[in-house]
Design a protein around this motif. Structure first.
Motif, short mmCIF file in Angstrom:
data_model
loop_
_atom_site.label_atom_id
_atom_site.label_comp_id
_atom_site.label_asym_id
_atom_site.label_seq_id
_atom_site.Cartn_x
_atom_site.Cartn_y
_atom_site.Cartn_z
N HIS A 1 0.82 -1.21 0.00
CA HIS A 1 0.00 0.00 0.00
C HIS A 1 0.85 1.26 0.00
O HIS A 1 2.03 1.24 0.37
N GLU A 2 0.19 2.36 -0.42
CA GLU A 2 0.78 3.69 -0.26
C GLU A 2 0.60 4.10 1.19
O GLU A 2 -0.53 4.33 1.64
N CYS A 3 1.67 4.18 1.95
CA CYS A 3 1.63 4.56 3.37
C CYS A 3 2.33 5.91 3.50
O CYS A 3 3.54 6.01 3.25
N LEU A 4 1.59 6.93 3.87
CA LEU A 4 2.09 8.31 3.81
C LEU A 4 2.83 8.66 5.10
O LEU A 4 2.22 8.73 6.17
N PRO A 5 4.15 8.88 5.04
CA PRO A 5 4.92 9.07 6.26
C PRO A 5 4.86 10.49 6.81
O PRO A 5 4.77 11.46 6.06
N PHE A 6 4.95 10.57 8.13
CA PHE A 6 5.19 11.84 8.82
C PHE A 6 6.70 11.94 9.01
O PHE A 6 7.33 11.02 9.55
N LEU A 7 7.29 13.05 8.58
CA LEU A 7 8.74 13.17 8.60
C LEU A 7 9.25 13.80 9.88
O LEU A 7 8.67 14.76 10.40
N ARG A 8 10.33 13.24 10.39
CA ARG A 8 11.12 13.86 11.45
C ARG A 8 12.48 14.16 10.83
O ARG A 8 13.27 13.26 10.63
N PHE B 1 7.07 -0.32 11.97
CA PHE B 1 6.89 -0.43 10.53
C PHE B 1 7.21 0.93 9.93
O PHE B 1 6.63 1.95 10.32
N VAL B 2 8.14 0.98 8.99
CA VAL B 2 8.53 2.25 8.37
C VAL B 2 7.66 2.46 7.12
O VAL B 2 7.77 1.71 6.15
N PRO B 3 6.79 3.47 7.15
CA PRO B 3 5.88 3.68 6.01
C PRO B 3 6.62 4.22 4.79
O PRO B 3 7.56 5.01 4.92
N ARG B 4 6.17 3.81 3.64
CA ARG B 4 6.74 4.29 2.38
C ARG B 4 5.60 4.69 1.46
O ARG B 4 4.64 3.94 1.27
N GLY B 5 5.71 5.88 0.89
CA GLY B 5 4.69 6.33 -0.04
C GLY B 5 5.24 7.45 -0.90
O GLY B 5 6.34 7.95 -0.68
N ARG B 6 4.45 7.87 -1.86
CA ARG B 6 4.91 8.89 -2.79
C ARG B 6 4.79 10.30 -2.24
O ARG B 6 5.29 11.25 -2.86
N PHE B 7 4.14 10.45 -1.08
CA PHE B 7 4.01 11.77 -0.48
C PHE B 7 4.38 11.68 0.99
O PHE B 7 3.89 10.80 1.71
N ALA B 8 5.25 12.57 1.45
CA ALA B 8 5.65 12.63 2.85
C ALA B 8 5.77 14.09 3.26
O ALA B 8 6.11 14.95 2.44
N THR B 9 5.49 14.38 4.52
CA THR B 9 5.56 15.76 5.01
C THR B 9 5.75 15.75 6.52
O THR B 9 5.51 14.74 7.18
N ASP B 10 6.17 16.89 7.03
CA ASP B 10 6.31 17.03 8.48
C ASP B 10 5.12 17.77 9.08
O ASP B 10 5.19 18.27 10.20
N ASN B 11 4.00 17.80 8.35
CA ASN B 11 2.81 18.49 8.82
C ASN B 11 1.63 17.53 8.87
O ASN B 11 1.24 16.96 7.84
N ALA B 12 1.07 17.34 10.05
CA ALA B 12 -0.01 16.37 10.22
C ALA B 12 -1.27 16.75 9.45
O ALA B 12 -1.99 15.88 8.94
N GLU B 13 -1.55 18.04 9.34
CA GLU B 13 -2.76 18.47 8.64
C GLU B 13 -2.67 18.12 7.16
O GLU B 13 -3.65 17.67 6.55
N LEU B 14 -1.49 18.31 6.56
CA LEU B 14 -1.33 17.97 5.16
C LEU B 14 -1.44 16.46 4.93
O LEU B 14 -1.97 16.01 3.91
N LEU B 15 -0.94 15.67 5.89
CA LEU B 15 -1.10 14.22 5.80
C LEU B 15 -2.57 13.85 5.82
O LEU B 15 -3.03 13.01 5.05
N ARG B 16 -3.29 14.44 6.74
CA ARG B 16 -4.73 14.17 6.83
C ARG B 16 -5.43 14.56 5.53
O ARG B 16 -6.26 13.81 5.01
N ASP B 17 -5.08 15.72 4.96
CA ASP B 17 -5.69 16.17 3.70
C ASP B 17 -5.37 15.19 2.57
O ASP B 17 -6.23 14.90 1.73
N ALA B 18 -4.13 14.70 2.56
CA ALA B 18 -3.73 13.76 1.51
C ALA B 18 -4.52 12.46 1.61
O ALA B 18 -4.92 11.87 0.61
#
Length: 306
Positions: free
Chosen positions: A188-195, A213-230
């Protein structure tokens, strides 16, 4: 001269960097602000501020004086708050809050109107940033942070423990299938939160031990709101604290998966400078969040078949 009043005007002008904005907030004229600070400078025999046509800035002497002046003004404000509470008026004054961007937008934003309605004499200023701040240096009353803080100088109170949940949009799950086990996540596309530049692991818990489990996906960001939007847009699976996605789960914009495979929770903390711990306005806000973020009572018995 009214020394306390002059200190209040000076501190507000240092915060706003504008005589006109200071005047607007204090409901006096800009010339009154200028005269008050000029009298204070004459009394101290020191230049506190550089003036220009647009903004004002602190001199070196002004920076040094601001630290002490702010403390005096804060102490006076807290004394007024304590007197107001004793007289049953409730907390008042300005409450300065700092929080991570996603937490502020998804959690605090919807709750603050209720807090302000409860305490009509309070004024709130909220700064949102994901970078670490120094509540003492930045004159913050309450800083909210996810994860256990390491600064032993600050007073720390745990507000809530959020359950980490994995969820995705129904359209994504229809397109890619619903993961049934952790092994399914590899497909699956698993969208990571970046540190920094590294994705934060999803920490599954089994027999008291964490299995990351280390998530891997085509979109990653250090902002939780953007992850939720994605995730709502159907880009993939996200792992976020439950109270950050609760409205989307309730409306069906997101659907939870792997609910029987628990993840480690993360705590939300309130950080306060030691001298702010007894502030009635800060205490009222912290108590309000504890109340708002408390888990709903568990129901007992079997649901009705009707």
């Amino acid at each position: 001269m009214d020394t306390l009043g002059a200190l209040q005007i000076f501190v507000r002008a240092a915060e706003t960097r504008s005589f006109s904005e200071t005047a607007r907030q204090l409901r006096i004229t800009p010339s009154a602000v200028s005269r008050s600070i000029a009298r204070l400078e004459r009394e101290l025999d020191a230049r506190l501020m550089h003036r220009s046509t647009r903004v004002v800035s602190l001199t070196e002497d002004g920076e040094l004086f601001l630290e002490r002046a702010s403390r005096i003004v804060r102490d006076f404000d807290e004394a007024k708050e304590a007197a107001a509470l004793h007289g049953k008026r409730g907390p008042r004054g300005t409450l300065r809050i700092d929080a991570p961007l996603g937490l502020g937008r998804l959690v605090l934003g919807p709750k603050l109107p209720r807090f302000l309605a409860r305490y009509p004499e309070l004024r709130v200023t909220l700064s949102l940033r994901d970078s670490m701040v120094d509540p003492v240096a930045d004159r913050i009353d309450v800083a909210l942070r996810i994860g256990e803080p390491k600064d032993s100088v600050l007073t720390v109170r745990r507000l809530a423990v959020g359950e980490m949940v994995i969820c995705a949009a129904p359209a994504y799950l229809k397109r890619r299938g619903v993961p049934r086990t952790r092994a399914d996540l590899d497909r699956h596309e698993c969208l990571p939160f970046l540190r920094g530049e590294s994705p934060r692991a999803w920490a599954f818990v089994r027999d008291g031990a964490e299995h990351p489990f280390v998530p891997r996906g085509r979109f990653a960001t250090d902002n939780a709101e953007l992850l939720r939007d994605a995730a709502v847009a159907g880009l993939g699976l996200v792992c976020l604290m439950d109270f950050m996605v609760a409205p989307d789960l309730a409306t069906g914009a997101l659907r939870r998966v792997l609910a029987d495979d628990p993840l480690g929770g993360r705590a939300l903390y309130a950080l306060q400078p030691p001298h702010r711990q007894a502030s009635p306005k800060a205490r009222a806000f912290v108590d309000f969040l504890v109340e708002e973020l408390a888990p709903p009572p568990r129901t007992t018995g079997r649901p009705s078949s009707r």
